[in-house]
Motif scaffolding. Structure first.
Motif, PDB file in Angstrom:
ATOM      1  N   ALA A  17     -25.575 -19.871   1.346  1.00 25.39           N
ATOM      2  CA  ALA A  17     -26.874 -20.311   1.853  1.00 25.39           C
ATOM      3  C   ALA A  17     -27.997 -19.891   0.910  1.00 25.39           C
ATOM      4  CB  ALA A  17     -27.111 -19.736   3.247  1.00 25.39           C
ATOM      5  N   GLN A  18     -27.910 -18.682   0.398  1.00 26.71           N
ATOM      6  CA  GLN A  18     -28.908 -18.199  -0.556  1.00 26.71           C
ATOM      7  C   GLN A  18     -28.907 -19.042  -1.828  1.00 26.71           C
ATOM      8  OE1 GLN A  18     -31.205 -15.748  -0.645  1.00 26.71           O
ATOM      9  NE2 GLN A  18     -30.807 -14.492   1.141  1.00 26.71           N
ATOM     10  N   MET A  19     -27.705 -19.304  -2.351  1.00 27.59           N
ATOM     11  CA  MET A  19     -27.590 -20.038  -3.608  1.00 27.59           C
ATOM     12  C   MET A  19     -28.061 -21.483  -3.494  1.00 27.59           C
ATOM     13  SD  MET A  19     -23.966 -18.778  -5.227  1.00 27.59           S
ATOM     14  CE  MET A  19     -23.734 -17.105  -5.841  1.00 27.59           C
ATOM     15  N   SER A  20     -27.869 -22.079  -2.307  1.00 23.89           N
ATOM     16  CA  SER A  20     -28.195 -23.485  -2.129  1.00 23.89           C
ATOM     17  C   SER A  20     -29.641 -23.730  -1.748  1.00 23.89           C
ATOM     18  CB  SER A  20     -27.282 -24.099  -1.061  1.00 23.89           C
ATOM     19  OG  SER A  20     -27.516 -23.492   0.197  1.00 23.89           O
ATOM     20  N   GLY A  21     -30.391 -22.655  -1.518  1.00 22.81           N
ATOM     21  CA  GLY A  21     -31.792 -22.819  -1.166  1.00 22.81           C
ATOM     22  C   GLY A  21     -32.037 -23.049   0.313  1.00 22.81           C
ATOM     23  N   ASP A 101     -38.424 -15.940 -17.775  1.00 23.77           N
ATOM     24  CA  ASP A 101     -38.533 -17.312 -17.285  1.00 23.77           C
ATOM     25  C   ASP A 101     -38.487 -18.317 -18.426  1.00 23.77           C
ATOM     26  OD1 ASP A 101     -38.733 -17.549 -14.378  1.00 23.77           O
ATOM     27  OD2 ASP A 101     -40.474 -16.245 -14.574  1.00 23.77           O
ATOM     28  N   ASP A 102     -39.169 -18.001 -19.522  1.00 25.79           N
ATOM     29  CA  ASP A 102     -39.144 -18.893 -20.683  1.00 25.79           C
ATOM     30  C   ASP A 102     -37.734 -19.021 -21.245  1.00 25.79           C
ATOM     31  OD1 ASP A 102     -41.850 -19.308 -20.468  1.00 25.79           O
ATOM     32  OD2 ASP A 102     -42.398 -17.897 -22.061  1.00 25.79           O
ATOM     33  N   MET A 103     -36.989 -17.919 -21.247  1.00 22.79           N
ATOM     34  CA  MET A 103     -35.627 -17.953 -21.767  1.00 22.79           C
ATOM     35  C   MET A 103     -34.705 -18.762 -20.848  1.00 22.79           C
ATOM     36  SD  MET A 103     -35.613 -16.293 -24.695  1.00 22.79           S
ATOM     37  CE  MET A 103     -37.149 -17.230 -24.871  1.00 22.79           C
ATOM     38  N   ILE A 104     -34.956 -18.692 -19.527  1.00 26.00           N
ATOM     39  CA  ILE A 104     -34.189 -19.539 -18.608  1.00 26.00           C
ATOM     40  C   ILE A 104     -34.441 -21.007 -18.941  1.00 26.00           C
ATOM     41  CG2 ILE A 104     -33.954 -20.320 -16.210  1.00 26.00           C
ATOM     42  CD1 ILE A 104     -34.540 -17.486 -15.293  1.00 26.00           C
ATOM     43  N   ASP A 105     -35.713 -21.350 -19.131  1.00 22.83           N
ATOM     44  CA  ASP A 105     -36.067 -22.740 -19.432  1.00 22.83           C
ATOM     45  C   ASP A 105     -35.453 -23.217 -20.741  1.00 22.83           C
ATOM     46  OD1 ASP A 105     -37.571 -23.041 -17.120  1.00 22.83           O
ATOM     47  OD2 ASP A 105     -39.416 -22.351 -18.077  1.00 22.83           O
ATOM     48  N   GLN A 106     -35.445 -22.357 -21.739  1.00 18.48           N
ATOM     49  CA  GLN A 106     -34.976 -22.765 -23.064  1.00 18.48           C
ATOM     50  C   GLN A 106     -33.455 -22.738 -23.193  1.00 18.48           C
ATOM     51  OE1 GLN A 106     -37.052 -21.013 -26.489  1.00 18.48           O
ATOM     52  NE2 GLN A 106     -38.757 -20.473 -25.129  1.00 18.48           N
ATOM     53  N   ASP A 115     -34.086 -24.812 -10.284  1.00 21.42           N
ATOM     54  CA  ASP A 115     -34.837 -25.123  -9.077  1.00 21.42           C
ATOM     55  C   ASP A 115     -35.909 -24.051  -8.888  1.00 21.42           C
ATOM     56  OD1 ASP A 115     -35.346 -24.643  -6.074  1.00 21.42           O
ATOM     57  OD2 ASP A 115     -34.344 -26.605  -6.066  1.00 21.42           O
ATOM     58  N   ALA A 116     -37.168 -24.477  -8.821  1.00 20.54           N
ATOM     59  CA  ALA A 116     -38.286 -23.523  -8.801  1.00 20.54           C
ATOM     60  C   ALA A 116     -38.216 -22.564  -7.613  1.00 20.54           C
ATOM     61  CB  ALA A 116     -39.612 -24.277  -8.791  1.00 20.54           C
ATOM     62  N   SER A 117     -37.869 -23.073  -6.425  1.00 20.61           N
ATOM     63  CA  SER A 117     -37.855 -22.211  -5.243  1.00 20.61           C
ATOM     64  C   SER A 117     -36.704 -21.215  -5.284  1.00 20.61           C
ATOM     65  CB  SER A 117     -37.783 -23.059  -3.961  1.00 20.61           C
ATOM     66  OG  SER A 117     -36.593 -23.822  -3.931  1.00 20.61           O
ATOM     67  N   ILE A 118     -35.536 -21.669  -5.760  1.00 16.28           N
ATOM     68  CA  ILE A 118     -34.386 -20.757  -5.861  1.00 16.28           C
ATOM     69  C   ILE A 118     -34.653 -19.703  -6.931  1.00 16.28           C
ATOM     70  CG2 ILE A 118     -31.934 -20.575  -6.460  1.00 16.28           C
ATOM     71  CD1 ILE A 118     -31.509 -23.316  -5.237  1.00 16.28           C
ATOM     72  N   ARG A 119     -35.235 -20.126  -8.051  1.00 17.85           N
ATOM     73  CA  ARG A 119     -35.529 -19.149  -9.105  1.00 17.85           C
ATOM     74  C   ARG A 119     -36.531 -18.105  -8.617  1.00 17.85           C
ATOM     75  NH1 ARG A 119     -38.033 -20.529 -15.017  1.00 17.85           N
ATOM     76  NH2 ARG A 119     -36.415 -22.141 -14.929  1.00 17.85           N
ATOM     77  N   ALA A 120     -37.570 -18.547  -7.910  1.00 13.46           N
ATOM     78  CA  ALA A 120     -38.589 -17.614  -7.433  1.00 13.46           C
ATOM     79  C   ALA A 120     -37.994 -16.601  -6.455  1.00 13.46           C
ATOM     80  CB  ALA A 120     -39.724 -18.377  -6.767  1.00 13.46           C
ATOM     81  N   ARG A 121     -37.115 -17.073  -5.591  1.00  9.27           N
ATOM     82  CA  ARG A 121     -36.483 -16.185  -4.615  1.00  9.27           C
ATOM     83  C   ARG A 121     -35.381 -15.359  -5.258  1.00  9.27           C
ATOM     84  NH1 ARG A 121     -34.026 -18.896   0.665  1.00  9.27           N
ATOM     85  NH2 ARG A 121     -32.491 -19.677  -0.826  1.00  9.27           N
ATOM     86  N   GLY A 122     -34.687 -15.947  -6.239  1.00 10.27           N
ATOM     87  CA  GLY A 122     -33.570 -15.278  -6.880  1.00 10.27           C
ATOM     88  C   GLY A 122     -32.292 -15.390  -6.074  1.00 10.27           C
ATOM     89  N   TYR A 123     -31.189 -15.025  -6.694  1.00 17.36           N
ATOM     90  CA  TYR A 123     -29.912 -14.973  -6.007  1.00 17.36           C
ATOM     91  C   TYR A 123     -29.752 -13.616  -5.336  1.00 17.36           C
ATOM     92  CZ  TYR A 123     -28.443 -19.114  -8.675  1.00 17.36           C
ATOM     93  OH  TYR A 123     -28.330 -20.371  -9.210  1.00 17.36           O
ATOM     94  N   ALA A 124     -29.079 -13.602  -4.184  1.00 21.20           N
ATOM     95  CA  ALA A 124     -28.791 -12.345  -3.493  1.00 21.20           C
ATOM     96  C   ALA A 124     -27.430 -11.825  -3.951  1.00 21.20           C
ATOM     97  CB  ALA A 124     -28.802 -12.559  -1.982  1.00 21.20           C
ATOM     98  N   ILE A 125     -27.387 -10.564  -4.304  1.00 21.11           N
ATOM     99  CA  ILE A 125     -26.136  -9.970  -4.773  1.00 21.11           C
ATOM    100  C   ILE A 125     -26.040  -8.545  -4.248  1.00 21.11           C
ATOM    101  CG2 ILE A 125     -27.117  -9.079  -6.943  1.00 21.11           C
ATOM    102  CD1 ILE A 125     -24.466  -9.892  -8.315  1.00 21.11           C
ATOM    103  N   ALA A 126     -24.831  -8.114  -3.953  1.00 19.47           N
ATOM    104  CA  ALA A 126     -24.593  -6.756  -3.459  1.00 19.47           C
ATOM    105  C   ALA A 126     -23.389  -6.158  -4.172  1.00 19.47           C
ATOM    106  CB  ALA A 126     -24.366  -6.776  -1.945  1.00 19.47           C
TER     107      ALA A 126
END
Length: 216
Positions: A17-21, A101-106, A115-126
């Motif tokens: 769910a986190q990964m898919s936004g 962020d620039d390196m992600i884009d390049q 995806d802007a919203s997923i990137r802003a929130r980030g992935y959840a990891i434990a």
């Protein structure tokens, strides 16, 4: 309440769910948020070969099979060579002050990070995330403070650089943080229900005849 039960029963579904936004109303404990720069290996055939080689490695004994392990590791090094080199170049740029962020884009090849919203929130990891490779989990959890960036780490399909961007607050998400998303979801559900009801009414009024035998 639905997400609390679903996610508590299955951390996999939480991470999917986190990964898919998907709109998240309940968070599990022990998670932090990361961004990644992923550099893929050359092609899908190499990905399958890497998977097969790692599977063979997992069944070998470090002492008895040292020569075989060394041979397989050499094969893996060759398959990762291009991705390793690209990741090293990106890591050097980051060390010299380049913006993540620039390196992600390049350079990034992870679809979610585009995806802007997923990137802003980030992935959840434990520490024990079921959907992340052990070495990625270890790299992410070893980062001491928000803003820290890992060295390149190999995954099943490439090489990742991980950035620690924040912690996930356990429990129910405050309603004000997700009110807009929930309103949009409720609106879409209401539209779909109204559409289905209207179609059903029209079909009933038309009283159509069906001849399934003619489809034989």
């Amino acid at each position: 309440a639905e997400q609390q039960k679903q996610f508590t029963d299955s951390a996999d579904s939480y991470e999917f769910a986190q990964m898919s936004g998907e709109t998240i109303a309940y968070n599990l404990s022990g998670y932090r948020r990361i961004q990644i720069i992923r550099l893929n290996v050359n092609n899908e055939e190499n990905v399958q070969t890497i998977y097969d080689l790692n599977d063979r490695l997992s069944n070998l004994d470090a002492e008895k099979d040292a020569d075989e392990i060394a041979r397989i590791q050499s094969e893996l090094d060759a398959l990762y060579a291009t991705a390793d080199a690209r990741a090293k170049s990106v890591a050097e740029k980051l060390a010299n002050g380049a913006d993540f962020d620039d390196m992600i884009d390049q350079y990034g090849e992870d679809a979610g990070m585009k995806d802007a919203s997923i990137r802003a929130r980030g992935y959840a990891i434990a520490k024990n995330s079921p959907l992340w490779a052990q070495n990625v989990r270890a790299a992410a959890m070893a980062l001491a403070k928000v803003g820290d960036v890992s060295d390149p780490v190999r995954t099943g399909d490439g090489v990742c650089i991980v950035k620690y961007i924040g912690d996930v607050a356990e429990g129910a998400v405050p309603i004000d943080e997700i009110r807009s998303a929930l309103t949009d979801l409720a609106t879409e559900n209401a539209k779909t229900a109204a559409y289905d009801a209207q179609i059903s009414e029209w079909v009933s009024e038309a009283d159509p005849a069906y001849y399934p035998e003619r489809m034989q």
